[in-house]
Design a protein around this motif. Structure first.
Motif, PDB file in Angstrom:
ATOM      1  N   SER A   7       0.785  -1.229  -0.153  1.00  0.00           N
ATOM      2  CA  SER A   7       0.148   0.131   0.048  1.00  0.00           C
ATOM      3  C   SER A   7       0.974   0.963  -0.031  1.00  0.00           C
ATOM      4  O   SER A   7       0.457   2.404  -0.582  1.00  0.00           O
ATOM      5  N   TYR A   8       2.145   1.007   0.675  1.00  0.00           N
ATOM      6  CA  TYR A   8       2.913   2.443   0.704  1.00  0.00           C
ATOM      7  C   TYR A   8       3.571   2.719  -0.759  1.00  0.00           C
ATOM      8  O   TYR A   8       3.519   3.845  -1.132  1.00  0.00           O
ATOM      9  N   LEU A   9       3.744   1.502  -1.652  1.00  0.00           N
ATOM     10  CA  LEU A   9       4.224   1.919  -2.948  1.00  0.00           C
ATOM     11  C   LEU A   9       3.012   2.422  -3.726  1.00  0.00           C
ATOM     12  O   LEU A   9       3.324   3.238  -4.563  1.00  0.00           O
ATOM     13  N   GLY A  38      14.514  -1.312   0.350  1.00  0.00           N
ATOM     14  CA  GLY A  38      14.576  -3.029   0.801  1.00  0.00           C
ATOM     15  C   GLY A  38      13.707  -3.608  -0.156  1.00  0.00           C
ATOM     16  O   GLY A  38      13.909  -4.862  -0.681  1.00  0.00           O
ATOM     17  N   LEU A  39      12.651  -3.236  -0.798  1.00  0.00           N
ATOM     18  CA  LEU A  39      11.869  -3.809  -1.453  1.00  0.00           C
ATOM     19  C   LEU A  39      12.475  -3.973  -3.070  1.00  0.00           C
ATOM     20  O   LEU A  39      12.388  -5.116  -3.574  1.00  0.00           O
ATOM     21  N   GLU A  40      12.969  -2.811  -3.386  1.00  0.00           N
ATOM     22  CA  GLU A  40      13.798  -3.036  -4.612  1.00  0.00           C
ATOM     23  C   GLU A  40      14.944  -4.108  -4.629  1.00  0.00           C
ATOM     24  O   GLU A  40      14.986  -5.037  -5.483  1.00  0.00           O
ATOM     25  N   GLU A  41      15.500  -4.199  -3.557  1.00  0.00           N
ATOM     26  CA  GLU A  41      16.660  -5.104  -3.427  1.00  0.00           C
ATOM     27  C   GLU A  41      16.027  -6.520  -3.348  1.00  0.00           C
ATOM     28  O   GLU A  41      16.930  -7.676  -3.875  1.00  0.00           O
ATOM     29  N   GLU A  42      15.009  -6.912  -2.873  1.00  0.00           N
ATOM     30  CA  GLU A  42      14.152  -7.916  -2.852  1.00  0.00           C
ATOM     31  C   GLU A  42      13.756  -8.468  -4.171  1.00  0.00           C
ATOM     32  O   GLU A  42      13.853  -9.637  -4.386  1.00  0.00           O
ATOM     33  N   LEU A  43      13.224  -7.556  -4.750  1.00  0.00           N
ATOM     34  CA  LEU A  43      12.510  -7.891  -6.185  1.00  0.00           C
ATOM     35  C   LEU A  43      13.690  -8.022  -7.290  1.00  0.00           C
ATOM     36  O   LEU A  43      13.669  -8.605  -8.316  1.00  0.00           O
ATOM     37  N   GLY A  44      14.970  -7.340  -7.008  1.00  0.00           N
ATOM     38  CA  GLY A  44      16.018  -7.027  -7.899  1.00  0.00           C
ATOM     39  C   GLY A  44      15.819  -5.913  -8.989  1.00  0.00           C
ATOM     40  O   GLY A  44      16.365  -6.207 -10.169  1.00  0.00           O
ATOM     41  N   VAL A  45      14.844  -5.118  -8.825  1.00  0.00           N
ATOM     42  CA  VAL A  45      14.794  -3.966  -9.899  1.00  0.00           C
ATOM     43  C   VAL A  45      14.612  -2.863  -9.114  1.00  0.00           C
ATOM     44  O   VAL A  45      14.499  -2.734  -7.802  1.00  0.00           O
ATOM     45  N   LEU A  47      12.229   0.483  -8.872  1.00  0.00           N
ATOM     46  CA  LEU A  47      10.739   0.650  -9.023  1.00  0.00           C
ATOM     47  C   LEU A  47      10.516   2.170  -9.289  1.00  0.00           C
ATOM     48  O   LEU A  47       9.610   2.405 -10.146  1.00  0.00           O
ATOM     49  N   PHE A  48      11.470   2.887  -8.775  1.00  0.00           N
ATOM     50  CA  PHE A  48      11.007   4.388  -9.161  1.00  0.00           C
ATOM     51  C   PHE A  48      12.386   5.081  -9.564  1.00  0.00           C
ATOM     52  O   PHE A  48      13.638   4.980  -9.291  1.00  0.00           O
ATOM     53  N   ASP A  49      12.112   6.194 -10.649  1.00  0.00           N
ATOM     54  CA  ASP A  49      13.369   7.017 -11.139  1.00  0.00           C
ATOM     55  C   ASP A  49      13.076   8.214 -10.300  1.00  0.00           C
ATOM     56  O   ASP A  49      12.131   8.873 -10.358  1.00  0.00           O
ATOM     57  N   ARG A  50      14.342   8.275  -9.531  1.00  0.00           N
ATOM     58  CA  ARG A  50      14.213   9.309  -8.619  1.00  0.00           C
ATOM     59  C   ARG A  50      15.172  10.571  -8.982  1.00  0.00           C
ATOM     60  O   ARG A  50      15.509  11.590  -8.241  1.00  0.00           O
ATOM     61  N   THR A  51      15.343  10.758 -10.230  1.00  0.00           N
ATOM     62  CA  THR A  51      16.475  11.769 -10.658  1.00  0.00           C
ATOM     63  C   THR A  51      15.703  13.045 -11.039  1.00  0.00           C
ATOM     64  O   THR A  51      16.305  13.932 -11.005  1.00  0.00           O
ATOM     65  N   GLY A  52      14.391  13.241 -11.067  1.00  0.00           N
ATOM     66  CA  GLY A  52      13.811  14.484 -11.281  1.00  0.00           C
ATOM     67  C   GLY A  52      13.352  15.005  -9.960  1.00  0.00           C
ATOM     68  O   GLY A  52      13.252  14.403  -8.746  1.00  0.00           O
ATOM     69  N   THR A  58       9.507   3.342 -12.842  1.00  0.00           N
ATOM     70  CA  THR A  58      10.042   2.726 -14.060  1.00  0.00           C
ATOM     71  C   THR A  58       9.148   1.718 -14.738  1.00  0.00           C
ATOM     72  O   THR A  58       7.990   1.323 -14.324  1.00  0.00           O
ATOM     73  N   ASP A  59       9.754   1.041 -15.820  1.00  0.00           N
ATOM     74  CA  ASP A  59       8.861  -0.029 -16.389  1.00  0.00           C
ATOM     75  C   ASP A  59       8.636  -1.109 -15.487  1.00  0.00           C
ATOM     76  O   ASP A  59       7.519  -1.829 -15.456  1.00  0.00           O
ATOM     77  N   ALA A  60       9.591  -1.394 -14.806  1.00  0.00           N
ATOM     78  CA  ALA A  60       9.509  -2.626 -13.745  1.00  0.00           C
ATOM     79  C   ALA A  60       8.238  -2.138 -12.680  1.00  0.00           C
ATOM     80  O   ALA A  60       7.561  -2.800 -11.861  1.00  0.00           O
ATOM     81  N   GLY A  61       8.404  -0.732 -12.350  1.00  0.00           N
ATOM     82  CA  GLY A  61       7.472  -0.153 -11.258  1.00  0.00           C
ATOM     83  C   GLY A  61       6.087  -0.062 -11.662  1.00  0.00           C
ATOM     84  O   GLY A  61       5.072  -0.538 -11.106  1.00  0.00           O
ATOM     85  N   ILE A  62       5.803   0.184 -13.280  1.00  0.00           N
ATOM     86  CA  ILE A  62       4.460   0.118 -13.641  1.00  0.00           C
ATOM     87  C   ILE A  62       4.042  -1.296 -13.656  1.00  0.00           C
ATOM     88  O   ILE A  62       2.854  -1.492 -13.205  1.00  0.00           O
ATOM     89  N   ALA A  63       4.765  -2.278 -13.837  1.00  0.00           N
ATOM     90  CA  ALA A  63       4.184  -3.535 -13.950  1.00  0.00           C
ATOM     91  C   ALA A  63       3.786  -4.077 -12.430  1.00  0.00           C
ATOM     92  O   ALA A  63       2.978  -4.721 -12.181  1.00  0.00           O
ATOM     93  N   ALA A  64       4.868  -3.659 -11.683  1.00  0.00           N
ATOM     94  CA  ALA A  64       4.657  -4.039 -10.149  1.00  0.00           C
ATOM     95  C   ALA A  64       3.309  -3.202  -9.379  1.00  0.00           C
ATOM     96  O   ALA A  64       2.549  -3.780  -8.909  1.00  0.00           O
ATOM     97  N   VAL A  65       3.010  -2.057  -9.903  1.00  0.00           N
ATOM     98  CA  VAL A  65       1.725  -1.288  -9.440  1.00  0.00           C
ATOM     99  C   VAL A  65       0.361  -1.923  -9.933  1.00  0.00           C
ATOM    100  O   VAL A  65      -0.478  -2.178  -9.233  1.00  0.00           O
ATOM    101  N   GLU A  66       0.750  -2.551 -11.428  1.00  0.00           N
ATOM    102  CA  GLU A  66      -0.649  -2.993 -11.794  1.00  0.00           C
ATOM    103  C   GLU A  66      -0.940  -4.452 -11.033  1.00  0.00           C
ATOM    104  O   GLU A  66      -2.111  -4.487 -10.700  1.00  0.00           O
ATOM    105  N   GLN A  67       0.084  -5.203 -10.815  1.00  0.00           N
ATOM    106  CA  GLN A  67      -0.016  -6.349  -9.865  1.00  0.00           C
ATOM    107  C   GLN A  67      -0.675  -6.118  -8.569  1.00  0.00           C
ATOM    108  O   GLN A  67      -1.413  -6.786  -7.887  1.00  0.00           O
ATOM    109  N   ILE A  68       0.098  -5.020  -7.925  1.00  0.00           N
ATOM    110  CA  ILE A  68      -0.316  -4.435  -6.514  1.00  0.00           C
ATOM    111  C   ILE A  68      -1.792  -4.370  -6.406  1.00  0.00           C
ATOM    112  O   ILE A  68      -2.501  -4.534  -5.683  1.00  0.00           O
TER     113      ILE A  68
END
Length: 294
Positions: A7-9, A38-45, A47-52, A58-68
């Motif tokens: 839910s935090y994500l 910690g979640l990104e390390e667990e998933l190995g991807v 999830l968020f682009d923090r540069t701006g 990210t693409d992986a983040g979009i896929a993760a959010v859809e499933q969440i």
């Protein structure tokens, strides 16, 4: 990971800002960032682009959010289904009924109950009383309606209907005009009865033997209306529950009270003494108790 972290994500993805998401979640921004790392390390991807200025998925983040989102909706559906069941909005009751009982009593009982709870459904299994008892014991059925007596140590028992068995005769039978007939006077009569697996027949046999004779059973059928038609054809006499006798419409049949001894016919609702009982089942038993108290 757990549902709270998921839910935090979703909140971060919605706000596109760690600080704003942390405020809404009543967390510190470093705590939230550490959890995401910690979640990104667990998933190995990542999830968020923090540069701006705003974080982006990210693409992986979009896929993760859809499933969440699917997961969270499924969890909500789970809670809704449980709430519906606990509030008797939905459910199924699997009940065993001997054919004699199902054809005479329970259609009316079920109809009244379903007016109160239209989304409670019944799965009806028609078997002889002894078979119903066995199916309740092994958990195949939640409850059953059988003829007393039953094992009080094995079953929770709820009285439902208390009647007697009555004598069915051809209208020209010599005993047809009597107000009542002692069972002993039927010693030499041809009997037309339900099959051996039916409790009604067993009650009749026991009563006859208790006064010294075995009835001469010349015909048998599991259908009460066929038994009545055979009596109407003057093939013999029959003994049936009073409630069934009241449904016989053939004018060649007449019903007479049976005495010395009278034969009781008590219907009871049985359920397993220790197995879990669903909300729907408990409410149905309470409903039956109300009917018997009327």
């Amino acid at each position: 990971m757990d549902l709270r972290q998921l839910s935090y994500l979703l909140e971060i993805a919605k706000q596109q800002n760690f600080t704003k998401a942390a405020e809404n979640l009543h967390l510190t921004q470093p705590t939230l960032s550490k959890m995401v790392k910690g979640l990104e390390e667990e998933l190995g991807v990542t999830l968020f682009d923090r540069t701006g200025k705003y974080v982006k998925l990210t693409d992986a983040g979009i896929a993760a959010v859809e499933q969440i989102q699917i997961i969270m909706q499924s969890v909500q559906n789970l809670y809704t289904a449980i709430e519906d069941a606990s509030n008797l909005k939905t459910g199924t009751i699997k009940i065993g009924l001997p054919p004699v009982i199902s054809s005479v009593f329970f259609p009316r009982v079920i109809a009244k109950f379903q007016k109160l709870y239209p989304n409670i459904y019944f799965q009806i299994v028609e078997e002889g009383a002894k078979k119903v008892e066995g199916l309740v014991l092994d958990g195949s059925l939640e409850m059953g309606v059988v003829v007393s007596p039953v094992d009080a140590e094995a079953f929770e028992i709820l009285p439902f209907l208390n009647q007697k068995l009555a004598l069915v005769l051809h209208r020209e039978h010599p005993l047809a005009q009597q107000p009542s007939v002692p069972l002993q006077k039927l010693r030499n009569e041809p009997f037309i009865l339900f099959p051996n697996s039916y409790a009604v027949r067993n009650h009749v046999i026991r009563a006859c033997r208790s006064i010294g004779f075995d009835p001469d059973v010349v015909y048998e059928s599991s259908q009460w209306d066929l038994l009545a038609e055979m009596v109407a054809a003057n093939l013999g006499i029959s003994i049936m529950p009073e409630a069934i006798c009241s449904k016989i419409v053939n004018p060649d049949c007449t019903t007479v009270e049976l005495t010395d001894p009278s034969i009781p016919w008590e219907l009871v609702v049985i359920s397993h003494k220790v197995k879990y009982q669903s909300y729907a089942m408990r409410e149905f038993k309470s409903f039956i108790s109300g009917l018997t108290a009327e």
